[in-house]
Design an enzyme around this catalytic site. Structure first.
Site, PDB file in Angstrom:
ATOM      1  N   ASP A   1      55.079  42.076  33.171  1.00 39.14           N
ATOM      2  CA  ASP A   1      54.152  42.606  32.171  1.00 39.14           C
ATOM      3  C   ASP A   1      52.736  42.240  32.602  1.00 39.14           C
ATOM      4  O   ASP A   1      52.423  41.074  32.823  1.00 39.14           O
ATOM      5  CB  ASP A   1      54.465  41.996  30.807  1.00 39.14           C
ATOM      6  CG  ASP A   1      53.750  42.702  29.668  1.00 39.14           C
ATOM      7  OD1 ASP A   1      52.534  42.952  29.794  1.00 39.14           O
ATOM      8  OD2 ASP A   1      54.396  43.002  28.655  1.00 39.14           O
TER       9      ASP A   1
ATOM     10  N   CYS B   1      52.277  47.997  26.629  1.00 36.85           N
ATOM     11  CA  CYS B   1      53.668  47.594  26.862  1.00 36.85           C
ATOM     12  C   CYS B   1      54.713  48.654  26.507  1.00 36.85           C
ATOM     13  O   CYS B   1      55.394  49.199  27.373  1.00 36.85           O
ATOM     14  CB  CYS B   1      53.979  46.305  26.101  1.00 36.85           C
ATOM     15  SG  CYS B   1      52.817  44.961  26.439  1.00 36.85           S
TER      16      CYS B   1
ATOM     17  N   LYS C   1      62.523  40.971  28.487  1.00 36.27           N
ATOM     18  CA  LYS C   1      61.670  41.859  27.694  1.00 36.27           C
ATOM     19  C   LYS C   1      62.047  43.317  27.932  1.00 36.27           C
ATOM     20  O   LYS C   1      62.005  43.803  29.057  1.00 36.27           O
ATOM     21  CB  LYS C   1      60.200  41.634  28.070  1.00 36.27           C
ATOM     22  CG  LYS C   1      59.216  42.351  27.168  1.00 36.27           C
ATOM     23  CD  LYS C   1      57.788  41.890  27.431  1.00 36.27           C
ATOM     24  CE  LYS C   1      56.836  42.481  26.416  1.00 36.27           C
ATOM     25  NZ  LYS C   1      55.452  41.963  26.591  1.00 36.27           N
TER      26      LYS C   1
ATOM     27  N   HIS D   1      30.036  53.433  28.793  1.00 41.30           N
ATOM     28  CA  HIS D   1      30.610  54.588  28.115  1.00 41.30           C
ATOM     29  C   HIS D   1      30.979  54.163  26.696  1.00 41.30           C
ATOM     30  O   HIS D   1      31.439  53.035  26.477  1.00 41.30           O
ATOM     31  CB  HIS D   1      31.850  55.057  28.890  1.00 41.30           C
ATOM     32  CG  HIS D   1      32.445  56.326  28.372  1.00 41.30           C
ATOM     33  ND1 HIS D   1      33.335  56.338  27.311  1.00 41.30           N
ATOM     34  CD2 HIS D   1      32.306  57.625  28.758  1.00 41.30           C
ATOM     35  CE1 HIS D   1      33.707  57.581  27.079  1.00 41.30           C
ATOM     36  NE2 HIS D   1      33.094  58.386  27.933  1.00 41.30           N
TER      37      HIS D   1
ATOM     38  N   ASP E   1      54.744  47.060  33.747  1.00 42.98           N
ATOM     39  CA  ASP E   1      54.456  48.112  32.773  1.00 42.98           C
ATOM     40  C   ASP E   1      53.001  48.570  32.843  1.00 42.98           C
ATOM     41  O   ASP E   1      52.684  49.722  32.580  1.00 42.98           O
ATOM     42  CB  ASP E   1      54.826  47.668  31.358  1.00 42.98           C
ATOM     43  CG  ASP E   1      54.154  46.362  30.938  1.00 42.98           C
ATOM     44  OD1 ASP E   1      53.464  45.741  31.770  1.00 42.98           O
ATOM     45  OD2 ASP E   1      54.347  45.951  29.768  1.00 42.98           O
ATOM     46  N   HIS E   2      52.094  47.666  33.202  1.00 40.22           N
ATOM     47  CA  HIS E   2      50.671  47.979  33.341  1.00 40.22           C
ATOM     48  C   HIS E   2      50.013  46.815  34.063  1.00 40.22           C
ATOM     49  O   HIS E   2      50.695  45.861  34.468  1.00 40.22           O
ATOM     50  CB  HIS E   2      50.014  48.218  31.977  1.00 40.22           C
ATOM     51  CG  HIS E   2      50.269  47.122  30.986  1.00 40.22           C
ATOM     52  ND1 HIS E   2      49.662  45.890  31.053  1.00 40.22           N
ATOM     53  CD2 HIS E   2      51.100  47.060  29.912  1.00 40.22           C
ATOM     54  CE1 HIS E   2      50.086  45.125  30.077  1.00 40.22           C
ATOM     55  NE2 HIS E   2      50.976  45.804  29.362  1.00 40.22           N
TER      56      HIS E   2
END
Length: 525
Positions: A37, A77, A125, A248, A310-311
């Site tokens: 994760d 997640c 997880k 931004h 996941d990222h």
């Protein structure tokens, strides 16, 4: 026409030969996936890999193949994992946030492997079905539709624990890794069937900050001297930040809600990044324990091992920590594959994403006939025998985000050197365009400098997803879900909402905030 048909037949034969080569004895290979994760994918190849010692990721890189342009389909997640387990883009499954993901009866790739003779096991997880996160994740998405700012996270901090002998910092992950090792020794090693095993780790995700209460998010980077020794402090960079006034509007909103708009010293930023890298090193050691278990039991040579996440984690890039962003630190994930038939030492430049794992795993298991998938098998990219089939993989990847800490639905299309990011309906919020070759830090938005490129990429994006319609759907969902939750808590509503993770700022002007919410709920859905 006959020449083309013969060529296609020859290519199919070559690919079948490659698939058969996955296991030299004719049996299907085992499959092991370790998914972490918040692991920044850029740390798995040069030059990022030089900042810390990752011996087991390096082992996979040397004996397997590394995808150097792999992306999440949603930088948070549950939606990200929903894409990986289902093989479908976020807008197709409507996995909008950490509460709204896949239905409990959704068919995963592991379900199909089990139906086709594989012994299967999931540990750690998972986080891909609806309802898997806390109350705040169910209702917090409304905050981006109401015109006031709330700090939803704690300020990022570091915490040193233990001493030079403290190896097991994340005891929960180590317990799951021990259970995984035990399962490999006791179940997998004695099975007459091929097996598919998944281990989900929480590391290197940040830890909850206990002082902020039970509903707080994770804002503590925690490690021990043992793991910090694995980090080369001389190579830790201090990211360049744009002035707050030049950011931004969506990035500024994220910076504020993540509690990062205040002052940070360079030493503080370097320390946060060092602790994050140390947490990555601890996760690598858990991967190593799984590889060791496969080697000791004699299973490694017949097992495809996949390492991914996941990222990523911004770790103070762009004045942010956490994920929820399309910047590289957040959206770029690791993807390494090692096993029988996989080319050793190969670096794959092809753009890929997590939805590609579903069809890849089915190919490895020799399961065919599954349609309606958003991804494409990666096996043709990993073999010298299938060079022509490589062109069938799309030359773009899609990521989208609809959750908290961002005040507009976000869509990212990466194609070639370009990263195009657009928001909401494509008109109300200005887009972003980055040249990732000339601007690796993503500091120069050139959307208005290259209007033709922007228009071309927007057209391609719209051919994949009608994003204005999706954004409107998410907006309606947020309203209905919040209204239903508000009604369900009844007279306890004011107390409950005041104690969610944004409670510190909420108390400053609770009456005004309540009125803004009422106005938002009363407006047309």
């Amino acid at each position: 026409m006959n020449i083309i048909m013969n060529l296609r037949f020859a290519l199919v034969c070559l690919f079948q030969m490659y698939a058969a080569s996955l296991c030299h004895d004719g049996s299907r290979p085992n499959i092991v996936m370790v998914m972490t994760d918040a692991f920044d994918g850029r740390l798995t190849f040069d030059p990022g890999s030089k900042v810390l010692q990752l011996p087991y990721i390096n082992y996979l890189r040397e004996l397997g193949s590394t995808f150097i342009n792999a992306y999440t389909n949603s930088p948070i997640c549950c939606p990200s994992r929903a894409a990986m387990w289902s093989g479908q883009f976020i807008h197709l499954t409507q996995a909008w946030n950490n509460y709204k993901c896949l239905d409990a009866n959704a068919t995963t790739w592991m379900d199909l492997l089990e139906k086709n003779g594989y012994l299967t096991k999931k540990l750690g997880k998972l986080d891909y079905t609806s309802g898997g996160h806390s109350l705040s994740n169910r209702v917090e998405a409304w905050t981006r539709d109401v015109h006031f700012l709330l700090r939803q996270e704690g300020r990022p901090v570091t915490q040193l624990v233990g001493n030079m002998s403290t190896v097991r910092v994340n005891t929960v992950d180590w317990k799951q890794t021990d259970l995984a090792t035990e399962w490999i020794h006791q179940k997998a090693a004695s099975s007459r069937r091929p097996f598919a095993f998944y281990l989900g780790l929480n590391l290197p995700h940040t830890y909850k900050t206990d002082s902020l209460g039970p509903t707080a998010g994770g804002s503590t980077f925690r490690s021990s001297p043992y793991w910090l020794k694995k980090v080369n402090s001389d190579l830790i960079s201090v990211p360049t930040w744009l002035p707050l006034t030049a950011m931004h509007p969506v990035d500024y909103y994220s910076t504020f809600t993540k509690n990062c708009s205040g002052d940070f010293t360079k030493e503080e930023v370097k320390r946060i990044r060092a602790f994050y890298y140390a947490m990555c090193a601890e996760a690598d050691a858990m991967l190593g324990q799984i590889i060791s278990a496969l080697r000791v039991t004699g299973l490694l040579n017949n097992t495809v091992v996949i390492f991914t996440a996941d990222h990523g984690e911004l770790a103070m890039e762009h004045r942010q920590f956490y994920k929820m962003s399309m910047f590289e630190g957040s959206s770029h994930v690791p993807l390494l594959i090692m096993g029988p038939g996989i080319t050793s030492g190969l670096q794959v430049n092809q753009l890929v994403s997590l939805v590609d794992l579903y069809p890849t795993l089915l190919d490895i298991a020799e399961i065919s006939g599954i349609g309606n998938l958003s991804g494409h098998s990666l096996l043709p990219l990993l073999s010298k025998y299938s060079m022509f089939l490589k062109n069938e993989h799309p030359d773009w990847v899609l990521s989208e985000y609809h959750g908290c800490n961002v005040n507009a639905s976000t869509y990212m299309l990466r194609s070639g050197k370009w990263k195009y990011i657009t928001y909401a309906d494509g008109m109300s919020v200005p887009p972003q365009l980055f040249d990732l070759i000339l601007d690796k830090e993503e500091l120069h938005n050139v959307a208005f400098k290259f209007p033709d490129v922007k228009a071309q990429l927007d057209k391609r994006l719209r051919s994949v997803v009608n994003y204005p319609t999706v954004s409107a759907t998410v907006h309606g969902y947020n309203k209905k879900e919040f209204a239903a939750w508000r009604q369900s808590v009844g007279s306890n509503y004011s107390e409950v909402i005041a104690n969610l993770r944004w409670h510190v700022d909420w108390q400053k002007d609770v009456v005004t905030n309540e009125r803004l919410i009422d106005r938002w709920l009363d407006s047309s859905l």
